[in-house]
Design a protein around this motif. Structure first.
Motif, PDB file in Angstrom:
ATOM      1  N   ILE A 187       1.139 118.183  19.496  1.00 58.90           N
ATOM      2  CA  ILE A 187       0.114 118.925  18.771  1.00 58.90           C
ATOM      3  C   ILE A 187      -0.906 119.510  19.750  1.00 58.90           C
ATOM      4  O   ILE A 187      -1.427 120.614  19.557  1.00 58.90           O
ATOM      5  CB  ILE A 187      -0.580 118.023  17.738  1.00 58.90           C
ATOM      6  N   GLY A 188      -1.175 118.778  20.838  1.00 56.36           N
ATOM      7  CA  GLY A 188      -2.088 119.265  21.861  1.00 56.36           C
ATOM      8  C   GLY A 188      -1.517 120.378  22.716  1.00 56.36           C
ATOM      9  O   GLY A 188      -2.221 120.897  23.584  1.00 56.36           O
ATOM     10  N   GLY A 189      -0.260 120.757  22.506  1.00 59.78           N
ATOM     11  CA  GLY A 189       0.298 121.912  23.202  1.00 59.78           C
ATOM     12  C   GLY A 189       1.119 121.601  24.426  1.00 59.78           C
ATOM     13  O   GLY A 189       1.576 122.523  25.113  1.00 59.78           O
ATOM     14  N   GLY A 191      -9.375 129.270  24.897  1.00 60.33           N
ATOM     15  CA  GLY A 191      -8.895 129.639  23.570  1.00 60.33           C
ATOM     16  C   GLY A 191      -8.132 128.508  22.904  1.00 60.33           C
ATOM     17  O   GLY A 191      -8.257 128.290  21.699  1.00 60.33           O
ATOM     18  N   THR A 192      -7.351 127.758  23.708  1.00 59.01           N
ATOM     19  CA  THR A 192      -6.626 126.616  23.163  1.00 59.01           C
ATOM     20  C   THR A 192      -7.585 125.532  22.694  1.00 59.01           C
ATOM     21  O   THR A 192      -7.418 124.947  21.617  1.00 59.01           O
ATOM     22  CB  THR A 192      -5.673 126.042  24.225  1.00 59.01           C
ATOM     23  N   GLY A 226       0.865 121.292  30.136  1.00 64.36           N
ATOM     24  CA  GLY A 226       0.203 120.300  29.305  1.00 64.36           C
ATOM     25  C   GLY A 226      -1.243 120.115  29.716  1.00 64.36           C
ATOM     26  O   GLY A 226      -1.664 120.558  30.788  1.00 64.36           O
ATOM     27  N   SER A 227      -1.997 119.470  28.866  1.00 59.88           N
ATOM     28  CA  SER A 227      -3.419 119.246  29.109  1.00 59.88           C
ATOM     29  C   SER A 227      -3.829 117.924  28.478  1.00 59.88           C
ATOM     30  O   SER A 227      -3.526 117.673  27.306  1.00 59.88           O
ATOM     31  CB  SER A 227      -4.262 120.397  28.536  1.00 59.88           C
ATOM     32  N   VAL A 228      -4.528 117.097  29.245  1.00 57.32           N
ATOM     33  CA  VAL A 228      -4.986 115.816  28.718  1.00 57.32           C
ATOM     34  C   VAL A 228      -6.079 116.027  27.674  1.00 57.32           C
ATOM     35  O   VAL A 228      -6.135 115.312  26.661  1.00 57.32           O
ATOM     36  CB  VAL A 228      -5.489 114.918  29.863  1.00 57.32           C
ATOM     37  N   ILE A 229      -6.958 117.004  27.898  1.00 57.26           N
ATOM     38  CA  ILE A 229      -8.005 117.295  26.912  1.00 57.26           C
ATOM     39  C   ILE A 229      -7.383 117.736  25.595  1.00 57.26           C
ATOM     40  O   ILE A 229      -7.791 117.276  24.508  1.00 57.26           O
ATOM     41  CB  ILE A 229      -8.957 118.380  27.442  1.00 57.26           C
ATOM     42  N   ASN A 230      -6.385 118.603  25.668  1.00 55.04           N
ATOM     43  CA  ASN A 230      -5.718 119.043  24.444  1.00 55.04           C
ATOM     44  C   ASN A 230      -5.012 117.878  23.750  1.00 55.04           C
ATOM     45  O   ASN A 230      -4.956 117.817  22.517  1.00 55.04           O
ATOM     46  CB  ASN A 230      -4.703 120.141  24.760  1.00 55.04           C
TER      47      ASN A 230
END
Length: 338
Positions: A274-276, A32-33, A284-288
Motif C-alpha cells: 500500500i505504501g508503494g 506527491g506520493t 520503496g520508501s520506509v516513510i510510505n
C-alpha cells in the motif's frame, strides 16, 4: 600518415545533463506520493468519523497508536526485503519464537529482563540470517525458503512453550506502558526506527546498494559489488525487527503465545505494498510504508467501530490492497517508470 583524431565538440548547454532538474522531479514525485497517502488516510478518518460518532476521539487514536508498533517494525524490514526483490513469509513465526524464547528465559531459566530480551532479539536475528544465507548460498527463491522457515520456526515456538501461552506478567511490560499522553514507549520506538530506516535507505551507501540489487543485481556484480552479503544483512535485519516485534507484543499482552503472529506476514506485506514498494524490487520508501501501516490500522479500527463482520473486514482490506497496487502501477506508467 594518419591524422590526429578530431576532438569531439563540447556539449551545448542544452545537451548537457541537468541533474538538478532530475533531483527536483524525483523530490516532487516523492512529495506527491506522501501527499497522496496522507490524503487517503485523511479521507478514511473523515469517512469513519461520519459513520461512527466514537471514531474521532483521542482514545481511538491512542488505541491505534499502541496497537501498531509490532506491525510497523516488521514492515520496515519487509520494505528492505521487497526492495531487493525478495520476500520473507516467516516474520510472524519469528515474532512468536522470539517472544517464546524471552518468556522461557524469564520463567524457566530466571534470567534478568535485559538478558531475556537480548535472547529474543538474537533469536530473530539468527532466523532472518538463516533465511537469507540459504536463499543466497543455494540461489533459491526467498519465497520458498521463508515458507519453510515459517513452518519450522512455528514448530520451534510450540516446543519452547510446550504449546501453551506463557504468562510473563509485568516483567517486560515497560515497552507497553503509557508514556506520553497515553502513547506507549513501543510506539515512540517504532517511529524512531521508521526515521532511522528512512535515513539508511536514502542517505547511506548501504541503502543505495539495496536499491541497486533490486534494480539490477547483475549490474551490481559487474560494478565490483558483491550483493550476497548485503542481501543476507537485509534478511538478518528483518529477523531482528521481527524479534523486536515479538517483545513489543509480549509487553502489550504480558504473555508469549505460540500462536501469535499467525497470518501477520500478510498484513506486513499489505502495508508495504500500500505504501508503494514494488514487489519486483528496486523501489520503496520506509516513510510510505509507515503510511501504509496507518491506513491498515485506521481501516481496521473504523470497520470494527461501524460493526463490520470479520469476513467483511477481510473483503474490504483485500480490495484496498488491490486498488492501491493498481493506482501505484498507473502512476508509475504515467511517470514513465517500467
Amino acid at each position: 600518415m594518419s591524422l590526429p583524431p578530431t576532438p569531439s565538440p563540447a556539449p551545448s548547454p542544452a545537451a548537457a545533463p541537468r541533474p538538478a532538474v532530475g533531483l527536483r522531479a524525483a523530490l516532487h514525485g516523492q512529495m506527491g506520493t506522501y501527499l497522496g497517502l496522507a490524503a487517503v488516510l485523511a479521507g478514511m478518518v473523515v469517512l469513519f468519523s461520519s459513520l461512527s460518532q466514537y471514531f474521532l476521539t483521542f482514545d481511538t487514536f491512542v488505541s491505534i497508536a499502541n496497537e501498531i508498533p509490532a506491525l510497523t517494525v516488521m514492515a520496515i524490514g519487509m520494505t528492505f526485503v521487497l526492495i531487493i526483490a525478495g520476500i520473507d513469509l516467516s516474520v510472524g513465526s519469528v515474532l512468536a519464537l522470539s517472544a517464546a524464547a524471552t518468556a522461557a528465559a524469564i520463567l524457566q531459566w530466571h534470567w534478568s529482563m535485559p538478558a531475556a530480551a537480548a535472547l529474543g532479539l538474537v533469536t530473530g536475528l539468527l532466523c532472518g540470517a538463516i533465511t537469507g544465507a540459504v536463499s543466497v548460498a543455494w540461489r533459491l527463491p526467498s519465497f520458498i525458503v521463508s515458507l519453510g522457515m515459517l513452518e519450522a520456526v512455528r514448530g520451534a515456538a510450540y516446543l519452547v512453550t510446550d504449546s501453551r501461552t506463557q504468562y510473563v506478567g509485568d516483567a517486560i511490560s515497560g515497552l507497553a506502558n503509557p508514556w506520553i499522553g497515553g502513547i506507549s514507549a513501543a510506539f515512540v520506538l517504532a517511529v524512531v526506527l521508521v526515521v532511522i530506516g528512512h535515513l539508511v535507505l536514502t542517505r547511506t551507501v548501504f541503502g543505495r546498494y539495496v536499491v541497486g540489487i533490486g534494480t539490477n543485481e547483475e549490474a551490481m556484480r559487474l560494478a565490483g559489488i558483491d550483493p550476497r552479503p548485503i542481501s543476507i544483512i537485509v534478511f538478518a535485519a528483518t529477523g531482528l525487527l521481527a524479534g523486536l516485534a515479538g517483545l513489543m507484543q509480549s509487553a502489550r499482552l504480558e504473555a508469549a503465545d505460540p500462536n501469535a503472529g499467525v497470518g501477520v506476514e500478510l498484513q506486513v506485506i499489505a502495508a508495504v505494498v500500500i505504501g508503494g514498494t514494488s514487489l519486483m524490487g528496486g523501489r520503496g520508501s520506509v516513510i510510505n510504508t509507515f503510511f501504509g501501516v496507518l491506513i491498515i490500522a485506521v481501516l481496521g479500527a473504523g470497520l470494527v467501530q461501524i460493526g463490520a463482520s470479520e469476513p467483511s473486514k477481510r473483503i474490504v482490506t483485500g480490495c484496498v490492497i488491490v486498488v492501491a497496487v493498481i493506482i501505484d502501477t498507473l502512476r508509475q506508467r504515467r511517470a514513465g517508470t517500467p
